[in-house]
Design a protein around this motif. Structure first.
Motif, PDB file in Angstrom:
ATOM      1  N   MET A   1      -7.929   0.835   7.487  1.00  0.00           N
ATOM      2  CA  MET A   1      -6.560   0.836   6.933  1.00  0.00           C
ATOM      3  C   MET A   1      -5.795   2.065   7.401  1.00  0.00           C
ATOM      4  SD  MET A   1      -7.492  -0.483   3.123  1.00  0.00           S
ATOM      5  CE  MET A   1      -5.911  -0.680   2.339  1.00  0.00           C
ATOM      6  N   GLN A   2      -6.512   3.183   7.491  1.00  0.00           N
ATOM      7  CA  GLN A   2      -5.853   4.411   7.986  1.00  0.00           C
ATOM      8  C   GLN A   2      -5.342   4.214   9.411  1.00  0.00           C
ATOM      9  OE1 GLN A   2      -8.309   7.902   7.490  1.00  0.00           O
ATOM     10  NE2 GLN A   2      -8.530   7.582   5.306  1.00  0.00           N
TER      11      GLN A   2
ATOM     12  N   SER B   1       0.825  -1.223   0.000  1.00  0.00           N
ATOM     13  CA  SER B   1       0.000   0.000   0.000  1.00  0.00           C
ATOM     14  C   SER B   1       0.854   1.267   0.000  1.00  0.00           C
ATOM     15  CB  SER B   1      -0.901   0.021   1.242  1.00  0.00           C
ATOM     16  OG  SER B   1      -1.682  -1.118   1.288  1.00  0.00           O
TER      17      SER B   1
ATOM     18  N   THR C   1     -13.274  -5.203  12.357  1.00  0.00           N
ATOM     19  CA  THR C   1     -12.037  -4.424  12.156  1.00  0.00           C
ATOM     20  C   THR C   1     -11.490  -3.960  13.507  1.00  0.00           C
ATOM     21  OG1 THR C   1     -13.006  -3.655  10.087  1.00  0.00           O
ATOM     22  CG2 THR C   1     -11.021  -2.543  10.796  1.00  0.00           C
TER      23      THR C   1
ATOM     24  N   SER D   1      -6.541   9.273   1.616  1.00  0.00           N
ATOM     25  CA  SER D   1      -7.924   9.390   1.141  1.00  0.00           C
ATOM     26  C   SER D   1      -8.343   8.197   0.287  1.00  0.00           C
ATOM     27  CB  SER D   1      -8.088  10.672   0.332  1.00  0.00           C
ATOM     28  OG  SER D   1      -7.201  10.655  -0.767  1.00  0.00           O
ATOM     29  N   GLU D   2      -7.372   7.396  -0.143  1.00  0.00           N
ATOM     30  CA  GLU D   2      -7.690   6.252  -1.021  1.00  0.00           C
ATOM     31  C   GLU D   2      -7.861   4.953  -0.252  1.00  0.00           C
ATOM     32  OE1 GLU D   2      -5.180   7.901  -4.904  1.00  0.00           O
ATOM     33  OE2 GLU D   2      -4.279   6.432  -3.576  1.00  0.00           O
ATOM     34  N   ILE D   3      -7.709   5.017   1.075  1.00  0.00           N
ATOM     35  CA  ILE D   3      -7.833   3.775   1.857  1.00  0.00           C
ATOM     36  C   ILE D   3      -8.940   3.930   2.903  1.00  0.00           C
ATOM     37  CG2 ILE D   3      -5.459   3.014   1.493  1.00  0.00           C
ATOM     38  CD1 ILE D   3      -4.683   4.177   4.162  1.00  0.00           C
ATOM     39  N   SER D   4      -9.428   2.784   3.410  1.00  0.00           N
ATOM     40  CA  SER D   4     -10.551   2.808   4.355  1.00  0.00           C
ATOM     41  C   SER D   4     -10.108   3.306   5.733  1.00  0.00           C
ATOM     42  CB  SER D   4     -11.123   1.406   4.492  1.00  0.00           C
ATOM     43  OG  SER D   4     -10.178   0.577   5.138  1.00  0.00           O
ATOM     44  N   GLY D   5     -11.102   3.578   6.600  1.00  0.00           N
ATOM     45  CA  GLY D   5     -10.817   4.050   7.956  1.00  0.00           C
ATOM     46  C   GLY D   5      -9.970   3.060   8.735  1.00  0.00           C
TER      47      GLY D   5
ATOM     48  N   LEU E   1     -15.048   2.253  13.591  1.00  0.00           N
ATOM     49  CA  LEU E   1     -14.745   1.001  12.893  1.00  0.00           C
ATOM     50  C   LEU E   1     -15.808  -0.056  13.207  1.00  0.00           C
ATOM     51  CD1 LEU E   1     -10.900   0.677  13.562  1.00  0.00           C
ATOM     52  CD2 LEU E   1     -12.038   1.703  11.594  1.00  0.00           C
ATOM     53  N   ASP E   2     -15.993  -0.977  12.282  1.00  0.00           N
ATOM     54  CA  ASP E   2     -16.944  -2.066  12.534  1.00  0.00           C
ATOM     55  C   ASP E   2     -16.328  -3.038  13.542  1.00  0.00           C
ATOM     56  OD1 ASP E   2     -15.780  -4.601  10.993  1.00  0.00           O
ATOM     57  OD2 ASP E   2     -15.370  -2.810   9.809  1.00  0.00           O
TER      58      ASP E   2
END
Lengths: 261, 248
Positions: free
Chosen positions: A142-143, A130, A172, A136-140, A168-169
């Motif tokens: 992943m951030q 990655s 995750t 901005s191109e990755i999910s919360g 987060l869910d």
């Protein structure tokens, strides 16, 4: 190990923290829990020096952090990593540049050594490949993991996490919790997590400090949570009707709901 | 009101004192300074040139109008365009425009970093954020803005030529004669001094507004506006003080 001694913090006429004395142990995931407005974030910001206590002392091993000047604090901060609630990734930098930033700023490593370290940290948080994505191109989730990778890139002795599971869910959240815990054990560091996620409390709470209206209401570990007769803790942990029903059902049927050790 | 001013002035001085520090890693500061030079210098070139050409053109046309039916020689148009540009218009107008373009950008950039906890993240890493975020901008500005002002002065004089010679207000030879008449090198020095001082003011005042911003997007907008307003006021005040000192 980090200790706080009689920490008081006031904003104007409002007392936010009222004499917090506690300790956060090395090699353990130390949780600060409590309802919104209990003073968790203020305590965390005091621990890392983003706020100054009105009175009291914060000890990093044998060093009184509150008595250090800015330069001395920076030396301590070189050994600190922090994961922010919103990840606080620099949005104009790629994932690789974000993680490399502390290495660029504080080490004399070669470009290749830095890249190897970045790739190791990315691998550690399961984000291999990655490197060239922007936040901005990755999910919360992943951030958050990039935030963890950045916070461990300088091999800190102290790791602070401000609400690592917010937004987060549940699945995750568990991955993030497990990641923080394994990094803590692997590197034998002092980790302090500010959370109100019940799953975190029950799964990774090696040492839990419950704040209530600015005071330390209870301290213990995840095994002691269910046996405690502390009313404030009970109301906090079993706040939801679902958890209350689960506990009652477990008690009625003599089933343990304690987490696996 | 007075106490409020003293509070902000004291905090501004503390910020500058913190910002003047040995860089943690020189290469990082160098890279950031280069980036800022590009953003401030190259990024502002077109707008500065555009404004300068019209300033020169308007000065030439207005002065030609004043000279109608007078005994003042026409070549004075070139002389007046040159001196008014060098002494006042190029440094002051350019820096007032840059306060709007660069100043608001600095306040918004640093303020946005404050609000998104980027500054906190850097502080916890051990970075001297006042130094890393502010000094490269100040250094870049005090180097690049005087260059922009020199370009503005040149383009403005060219604008005066384009407005007066092809339009028949004055001949080519007269304009060139005016440009060459009564030239005082000291005026160029004054222009450079003004450009350096104005560059310092617009970057540090804007950085201050951004660095201490609180609240949300409304406050960030206010900080950005205040950066421009205060920079403009202080530039005009400094212009007066420099004029007093350097011409006394």
């Amino acid at each position: 190990m980090i200790r706080t001694e009689q920490i008081f913090k006031s904003f104007d006429d409002t007392d936010v923290l009222k004499g917090i004395t506690t300790s956060f142990e090395k090699g353990k995931t130390n949780l600060i829990i409590g309802r919104s407005g209990a003073g968790k974030t203020v305590l965390l910001k005091l621990l890392v020096g983003l706020l100054e206590p009105t009175s009291g002392a914060i000890w990093y091993d044998d060093i009184n952090f509150c008595e250090l000047n800015k330069k001395q604090r920076r030396a301590i901060r070189m050994e600190v990593g922090m994961l922010f609630q919103g990840s606080a990734l620099f949005d104009s930098m790629t994932v690789e540049e974000n993680i490399r930033f502390p290495l660029d700023m504080f080490t004399k490593k070669t470009r290749k050594e830095k890249l190897n370290r970045v790739n190791y940290c990315l691998e550690r948080v399961n984000l291999e490949g990655s490197n060239h994505k922007y936040p901005s191109e990755i999910s919360g989730g992943m951030q958050k993991r990039v935030g963890i990778a950045r916070s461990i890139v300088l091999e800190p002795r102290y790791l602070f996490c401000d609400e690592p599971n917010s937004g987060l869910d549940p699945k995750t959240s568990m991955v993030i919790d497990e990641l923080i815990r394994s990094i803590t054990i692997e590197n034998d560091i002092t980790t302090v997590i500010n959370t109100h996620d019940m799953n975190s409390v029950m799964e990774i709470g090696d040492n839990i400090a419950l704040l209530y209206q600015g005071e330390l209401a209870w301290q213990g570990n995840k095994d002691e949570v269910l046996n405690s007769d502390n009313k404030i803790l009970d109301e906090f942990i079993f706040a939801s009707p679902f958890l209350q029903r689960l506990r009652d059902a477990a008690l009625n049927n003599n089933v343990s709901i304690k987490p696996d050790k | 009101m007075n106490l409020n001013f003293l509070y902000h002035f004291g905090r501004y001085l503390l910020m500058i004192r913190t910002a003047i520090a040995r860089p943690e890693r020189f290469a990082m500061y160098w890279r950031e300074t280069m980036r800022q030079m590009n953003d401030i210098g190259v990024g502002s070139l077109v707008i500065v040139a555009l404004i300068a050409v019209f300033i020169g053109a308007v000065t030439a046309v207005q002065f030609a109008y004043q000279l109608q039916d007078s005994f003042v020689p026409k070549y004075y148009i070139g002389y007046i365009v040159r001196d008014s540009t060098i002494i006042e218009l190029a440094p002051t107008i350019t820096c007032l425009v840059l306060a709007g373009k660069v100043g608001s950008n600095i306040a918004a950039e640093i303020g946005g970093m404050r609000q998104k906890e980027h500054i906190d993240a850097m502080e916890i890493m051990g970075v001297n954020t006042a130094a890393y975020l502010i000094m490269p901008k100040v250094i870049a500005a005090v180097i690049v803005i005087p260059l922009l002002v020199c370009i503005a002065a040149f383009v403005s004089i060219l604008g005066g030529y384009l407005a007066s010679v092809p339009g028949g207000l004055i001949t080519d030879a007269e304009y060139i004669r005016g440009l060459r008449s009564f030239f005082v090198e000291y005026n160029v020095f004054m222009m450079i001094v003004k450009a350096v001082v104005f560059a310092y003011i617009l970057t540090t005042v804007s950085a201050y507004q951004g660095y201490y911003v609180k609240g949300g997007s409304i406050e960030l907008g206010q900080a950005s506006t205040q950066a421009v307003v205060y920079s403009d006021i202080l530039i005009l005040l400094a212009d007066y003080i420099i004029a007093l000192i350097l011409t006394s």
